[in-house]
Design a protein around this motif. Structure first.
Motif, PDB file in Angstrom:
ATOM      1  N   GLU A   1       4.275  14.777  -6.213  1.00 37.02           N
ATOM      2  CA  GLU A   1       3.319  14.907  -7.313  1.00 37.02           C
ATOM      3  C   GLU A   1       3.530  16.194  -8.101  1.00 37.02           C
TER       4      GLU A   1
ATOM      5  N   LYS B   1       2.337   5.228  -8.142  1.00 35.14           N
ATOM      6  CA  LYS B   1       1.366   5.996  -8.927  1.00 35.14           C
ATOM      7  C   LYS B   1       2.044   7.180  -9.619  1.00 35.14           C
ATOM      8  N   THR B   2       2.980   7.823  -8.930  1.00 31.16           N
ATOM      9  CA  THR B   2       3.680   8.955  -9.535  1.00 31.16           C
ATOM     10  C   THR B   2       4.638   8.487 -10.610  1.00 31.16           C
TER      11      THR B   2
ATOM     12  N   TRP C   1      -3.588  -4.231  -6.994  1.00 33.08           N
ATOM     13  CA  TRP C   1      -2.713  -3.174  -7.494  1.00 33.08           C
ATOM     14  C   TRP C   1      -2.673  -3.165  -9.021  1.00 33.08           C
TER      15      TRP C   1
ATOM     16  N   ARG D   1       0.832  -1.206   0.000  1.00 31.29           N
ATOM     17  CA  ARG D   1       0.000   0.000   0.000  1.00 31.29           C
ATOM     18  C   ARG D   1       0.871   1.262   0.000  1.00 31.29           C
ATOM     19  N   THR D   2       1.907   1.261   0.820  1.00 24.43           N
ATOM     20  CA  THR D   2       2.818   2.409   0.876  1.00 24.43           C
ATOM     21  C   THR D   2       3.539   2.604  -0.448  1.00 24.43           C
TER      22      THR D   2
ATOM     23  N   GLU E   1       1.524   4.034  -3.450  1.00 33.52           N
ATOM     24  CA  GLU E   1       1.393   5.493  -3.448  1.00 33.52           C
ATOM     25  C   GLU E   1       2.565   6.139  -4.174  1.00 33.52           C
ATOM     26  N   ARG E   2       3.739   5.566  -4.041  1.00 35.85           N
ATOM     27  CA  ARG E   2       4.900   6.071  -4.770  1.00 35.85           C
ATOM     28  C   ARG E   2       4.838   5.682  -6.249  1.00 35.85           C
TER      29      ARG E   2
END
Length: 384
Positions: free
Chosen positions: A278, A31-32, A61, A24-25, A28-29
């Motif tokens: 972002e 995605k960028t 994911w 999950r952590t 988040e990275r």
């Protein structure tokens, strides 16, 4: 044969990681990272294939990634695929090092088999050249980076027409230090090249020749001895100076070991700060060092090497090539390490050889070279 070049961009999300909190952590990275590749601006003579490797146990994911892809406006000459693969039932062969345990499919032979089956449909000989480049799942590119790597590769073939296979390592990039109050970004020239910049480029490529040429396998160190070693395999290894930096190597969290990368930096051109990772996706290109001049190709001098041996009396003798490197205004020191902890030290001097007496078993020797700007070379032996 067309006059277009195929650029294959590869990334792999958390290969052999299974902890859902960690996934999950890291997503988040990621995605960028994903959005930065999808936002690439491509010239008409490039076809880009973006291959994302994700193991089939990461269905959540995979679906999230497709949602981002489907909601992105892609150029007509970009195609994106998520290639699902399965981990072997019996697990992977034992491996040394955290990186090989967590990311076995970034290493040979797994990565070569994975690439070949994922790209077997491509008619490689129909392209003027094929470029392979990778980006790790927590870094990012500015929107002109693929076009800049393509420019670098074309100039590489013009500069080395005799080379059948080019392994190129651009050294101009950016390092982003992520903290709670934003991202501090340095625009730098490195003493090495990193995944996100290093690439293979082949003219007259076939699936057989290109499948073993993984960008993850290109050496970070671009010195004469490494270039000679690759030349024996028919590969021309060169650094690239003068490239316009578009790769941002992100350092996430100050609790990381070796959080700062200053000792790998040869020159710093400038710096800036943004409020979030972002916001880097929309950072103006004109604010970054740019170049349209012919780039420079070459190799660095020989790297620091250190060797050690143990006598029956428990003395560890060490030797280096420090003196033969002829490094102006530099000194060298040595640590004797046991389980990563320093248990003895030889102070900085001009001597590249010596001994530690009464050394326990299972130690290793680490050497540091410094000048007035600080430590800039390091080398370490295996345990003895």
């Amino acid at each position: 044969m067309t006059q277009s070049d195929l650029v294959i961009v590869e990334t792999m999300f958390c290969d052999n990681e299974h902890d859902q909190d960690i996934l999950r952590t890291y997503f988040e990275r990621f995605k960028t990272t994903l959005r930065s590749v999808l936002a690439q601006q491509l010239s008409d003579d490039i076809e880009l294939l973006f291959t994302i490797y994700m193991s089939s146990d990461k269905r959540r994911w995979i679906d999230h990634s497709w949602s981002i892809i489907d909601n992105s406006e892609l150029p007509s000459n970009m195609k994106v695929r998520i290639w699902e693969y399965q981990h072997p039932n019996g697990g992977y062969p034992p491996a040394q090092g955290v990186d090989r345990m967590k990311s076995p499919n970034k290493h040979a032979p797994q990565r070569d088999r994975l690439f070949q089956v994922a790209h077997s449909f491509i008619d490689f000989p129909s392209y003027r050249s094929v470029i392979r480049v990778a980006i790790d799942d927590d870094d990012l590119w500015l929107k002109n980076h693929v076009s800049e790597l393509h420019r670098v590769a074309r100039q590489g073939h013009l500069s080395h027409p005799e080379a059948e296979i080019l392994a190129l390592g651009p050294v101009n990039c950016m390092i982003g230090y992520v903290s709670n109050d934003g991202v501090d970004v340095d625009i730098v020239s490195m003493r090495r090249t990193l995944t996100g910049d290093k690439l293979y480029s082949l003219e007259h490529a076939t699936v057989g020749t290109i499948s073993t040429l993984s960008p993850w396998g290109i050496p970070e160190i671009l010195d004469e001895s490494m270039a000679q070693r690759l030349l024996e395999r028919g590969i021309t290894l060169r650094y690239v100076k003068g490239n316009a930096p578009g790769f941002i190597y992100l350092r996430w969290g100050q609790n990381l070991s070796n959080y700062r990368k200053d000792y790998h930096v040869a020159e710093t051109y400038g710096s800036f700060k943004v409020e979030s990772v972002e916001s880097l996706l929309s950072y103006p290109n004109q604010n970054i060092l740019t170049s349209q001049e012919p780039v420079e190709f070459g190799t660095f001098g020989k790297k620091l090497e250190v060797r050690a041996s143990r006598s029956s009396e428990g003395t560890v003798q060490y030797t280096t090539n420090f003196e033969s490197l002829n490094l102006a205004d530099s000194q060298i020191c040595f640590y004797l390490l046991q389980s990563g902890k320093r248990i003895d030290v030889k102070a900085y001097s001009n001597r590249g050889a010596g001994a530690f007496t009464n050394a326990p078993k299972g130690v290793n020797v680490k050497a540091f070279v410094r000048n007035n700007d600080g430590i800039y070379l390091r080398a370490e032996t295996d345990s003895i």
